[in-house]
Write an enzyme that holds these catalytic residues in place. Structure first.
Site, PDB file in Angstrom:
ATOM      1  N   CYS A 265      32.948 -16.634  58.703  1.00 24.61           N
ATOM      2  CA  CYS A 265      33.313 -18.005  58.357  1.00 24.61           C
ATOM      3  C   CYS A 265      34.840 -18.096  58.459  1.00 24.61           C
ATOM      4  O   CYS A 265      35.511 -17.099  58.698  1.00 24.61           O
ATOM      5  CB  CYS A 265      32.781 -18.432  56.994  1.00 24.61           C
ATOM      6  SG  CYS A 265      33.462 -17.583  55.573  1.00 24.61           S
TER       7      CYS A 265
ATOM      8  N   CYS B 230      32.564 -21.819  61.666  1.00 22.81           N
ATOM      9  CA  CYS B 230      33.852 -21.443  62.257  1.00 22.81           C
ATOM     10  C   CYS B 230      33.973 -21.909  63.699  1.00 22.81           C
ATOM     11  O   CYS B 230      34.908 -21.538  64.398  1.00 22.81           O
ATOM     12  CB  CYS B 230      34.102 -19.939  62.147  1.00 22.81           C
ATOM     13  SG  CYS B 230      32.904 -18.925  62.993  1.00 22.81           S
TER      14      CYS B 230
ATOM     15  N   CYS C 243      34.541 -17.423  67.395  1.00 22.44           N
ATOM     16  CA  CYS C 243      33.915 -16.109  67.447  1.00 22.44           C
ATOM     17  C   CYS C 243      33.790 -15.665  68.903  1.00 22.44           C
ATOM     18  O   CYS C 243      33.214 -16.379  69.724  1.00 22.44           O
ATOM     19  CB  CYS C 243      32.531 -16.172  66.796  1.00 22.44           C
ATOM     20  SG  CYS C 243      31.790 -14.561  66.551  1.00 22.44           S
TER      21      CYS C 243
END
Length: 137
Positions: A11, A85, A89
């Site tokens: 996150c 997020c 990533c």
């Protein structure tokens, strides 16, 4: 995949949702799963309301610290679970990616964090069932 599955929870601040998810997975799966958590912009400390909410169910995350998400952490994980997020990533072929849409506990009191904690537990229980079934002979 290695002998046991590896899960990375991500996150933004690695201070609430991902810390609670990692703690639940560690608590419920024990040493059957390797657990990591990280954040795309780690906070200074774990959210005190998340610490309190987890303590209510007997899980201590008070000594945890937010960690920066690295490509190696993703590369070394079989499953990468993001929680709000966005696209921060890194994506590697052969990895399993899930996105859990959860409310952000940042700035919330423990009353608001409890339902998030409980929803994460339910999701983690489902994850354990899936990854354990995938590894069954």
């Amino acid at each position: 995949m290695a002998d046991k599955p590896s899960v990375l929870f991500v996150c933004v601040h690695n201070a609430g949702r991902s810390q609670m998810a990692a703690a639940w997975l560690t608590h419920l799966a024990g040493d059957r799963v390797e657990v990591r958590s990280a954040g795309s912009a780690p906070g200074a400390e774990v959210n005190p309301a998340a610490v309190e909410a987890m303590a209510e169910v007997g899980i201590d995350i008070s000594r945890k610290t937010p960690k920066l998400l690295t490509p190696d952490a993703v590369r070394e994980s079989d499953v990468c679970i993001t929680m709000g997020c966005g696209d921060t990533c890194p994506v590697f072929p052969g990895k399993r990616y899930l996105d859990w849409e959860l409310a952000d506990p940042a700035g919330q009191g423990v009353e608001a964090v409890r339902p998030i904690r409980d929803e994460i537990k339910t999701l983690v229980e489902g994850l354990i069932a899936e990854i354990t079934a995938e590894r069954a002979p």
